[in-house]
Enzyme design. Structure first.
Site, PDB file in Angstrom:
ATOM      1  N   CYS A  91       0.838  -1.201   0.000  1.00  0.00           N
ATOM      2  CA  CYS A  91       0.000   0.000   0.000  1.00  0.00           C
ATOM      3  C   CYS A  91       0.869   1.245   0.000  1.00  0.00           C
ATOM      4  CB  CYS A  91      -0.922  -0.003   1.219  1.00  0.00           C
ATOM      5  SG  CYS A  91      -1.991   1.443   1.360  1.00  0.00           S
ATOM      6  N   SER A 141       0.511   3.869   1.720  1.00  0.00           N
ATOM      7  CA  SER A 141       0.729   4.394   3.073  1.00  0.00           C
ATOM      8  C   SER A 141       2.047   3.887   3.650  1.00  0.00           C
ATOM      9  CB  SER A 141      -0.429   3.994   3.993  1.00  0.00           C
ATOM     10  OG  SER A 141      -1.642   4.529   3.534  1.00  0.00           O
ATOM     11  N   HIS A 198       4.768   5.997   2.344  1.00  0.00           N
ATOM     12  CA  HIS A 198       4.871   7.259   3.082  1.00  0.00           C
ATOM     13  C   HIS A 198       5.735   7.083   4.329  1.00  0.00           C
ATOM     14  CE1 HIS A 198       2.351   9.570   0.561  1.00  0.00           C
ATOM     15  NE2 HIS A 198       1.181   9.153   0.991  1.00  0.00           N
ATOM     16  N   HIS A 202       0.013  -3.581   6.228  1.00  0.00           N
ATOM     17  CA  HIS A 202      -1.241  -3.532   6.985  1.00  0.00           C
ATOM     18  C   HIS A 202      -2.425  -4.038   6.161  1.00  0.00           C
ATOM     19  CE1 HIS A 202      -0.999   0.227   4.691  1.00  0.00           C
ATOM     20  NE2 HIS A 202      -2.310   0.164   4.636  1.00  0.00           N
ATOM     21  N   CYS A 254      -7.554  -3.179   2.997  1.00  0.00           N
ATOM     22  CA  CYS A 254      -7.244  -1.746   2.895  1.00  0.00           C
ATOM     23  C   CYS A 254      -7.793  -1.149   1.606  1.00  0.00           C
ATOM     24  CB  CYS A 254      -5.740  -1.495   3.012  1.00  0.00           C
ATOM     25  SG  CYS A 254      -5.322   0.275   2.974  1.00  0.00           S
TER      26      CYS A 254
END
Length: 369
Positions: free
Chosen positions: A42, A44, A47, A63, A168
């Site tokens: 993902c 995220s 990041h 996640h 997600c």
């Protein structure tokens, strides 16, 4: 009792992750241990890797995962060894005012479930140093220990590498269209960013019966994929101002629902500009800490527009995950088409290199089952 596992560990920001052997603690009373079968990559996590989201290394990221329950804590009910589950970062306490309303994704203590003391970590390396699992999961690993609320039991016939994406990308994207925006048949939408989240917003809007769905992305390959997921029109910002393009497509009226699925200041502000009178913009992409948006006051007070932040698709995972599984099994929810490639744990850095290039939807780590 502990278990040795292989996991991709982030030691420093802006440095590749390294696959290491870690020691995973057994679940305490309210936790479960899951053998991971599929784990999605993902944005995220990227990041965090780049230091844009505060999560201190050393850490195991990841996640978006699905797997099989290997052990349960003594206080856990409703789950047993052998159950197939989807993991999610939307862990919740079950007793705060938001949980009492069924809005578990807004749990006031969502970081508290499964929170362990510093002297009792879930993961440690070969030197005895604690390694943090991202958002209480740490799914770039062969196994993970998570709070009971962070996993949902699903039909064992559901392929787990596909099910991982529900944790997600699907819950955030489809949920944003159906639960947060409550798109209705005949309404119009625009989706900025056609990665894993954006494509799922598109198919969520299509499932809800939207009449027109405009996809916006800089990559022509993603725009082609967006049409497969239900987009009726496409806009490439490299061809000109995307706001003007959306206005032209809608006869100057704008759309009823504008979704931003990237997490950038510019595109978030564009989403509000694309919304018509009485329309709404939904910020789904994870905006880096410290970023401020410029919102024209007249857009809110004179044009009646609304700006909404959406967390995890405003979804109650216990109710929504089984529904998404059913939709997939009925052929109504696209998951196979979302996976650009399956990779090994050792290829996780290569997967993120391809994500940075921005040319594909989702890479999924598949572990030996």
């Amino acid at each position: 009792m502990t278990t040795e596992i292989r996991a991709a560990v982030l030691r420093q920001y802006n440095q590749p992750m390294a696959v290491e052997t870690l020691t995973l603690d057994e679940p305490v009373a309210d936790e479960v241990r899951v053998r991971i079968v599929g784990s999605g990559l993902c944005h995220s996590d990227l990041h965090v890797m780049e230091g844009l989201l505060p999560f201190p290394p050393p850490a195991v990221l990841g996640h978006e995962a699905a797997g099989v329950v290997e052990a349960v804590g003594q206080a856990v009910t409703g789950l047993a060894v052998g159950d197939h589950v989807i993991g999610c970062l939307s862990q919740y306490c079950g007793s705060c005012r938001w949980c009492a309303r069924g809005n578990t994704w807004l749990c006031e203590r969502r970081l508290a479930p499964g929170l362990r003391s510093d002297d009792h970590p879930r993961l440690v390396d070969t030197n005895g140093q604690a390694v943090l699992p991202m958002v209480g999961m740490g799914a770039f690993a062969e196994q993970m220990v998570v709070h009971r609320s962070g996993v949902v039991k699903i039909d064992p016939d559901m392929p787990l590498d596909r099910a991982a994406l529900i944790g997600c990308a699907v819950v955030t994207g489809v949920g944003s269209a159906i639960n947060a925006a409550r798109v209705r048949p005949g309404e119009t939408c625009v989706v900025i960013g056609c990665g894993g989240i954006g494509l799922n917003v598109i198919q969520g809007a299509a499932l809800a019966g939207a009449r027109r769905i405009i996809a916006v992305d800089l990559q022509s390959s993603k725009l082609e994929l967006a049409r497969q997921f239900g987009a009726t029109d496409t806009v490439n910002p490299s061809d000109g101002d995307p706001v003007e393009a959306v206005m032209a497509l809608t006869g100057g009226s704008g759309v009823e629902h504008a979704f931003e699925a990237i997490g950038l200041k510019t595109t978030a502000e564009q989403a509000l500009a694309m919304a018509g009178i009485g329309g709404s913009a939904y910020i789904i992409g994870l905006v880096p800490a410290g970023t401020e948006l410029q919102v024209p006051g007249t857009a809110l007070t004179q044009l009646g527009k609304s700006l909404h932040g959406v967390r995890m698709g405003a979804s109650n995972i216990d109710a929504d995950f089984p529904r998404f599984v059913d939709l997939y099994k009925q052929g109504k929810l696209l998951l196979d088409e979302l996976i650009a490639e399956t990779i090994t744990l050792e290829q996780v850095n290569e997967g993120y290199d391809r994500m940075r290039a921005g040319e594909q939807a989702r890479s999924v780590i598949v572990f030996d089952s």
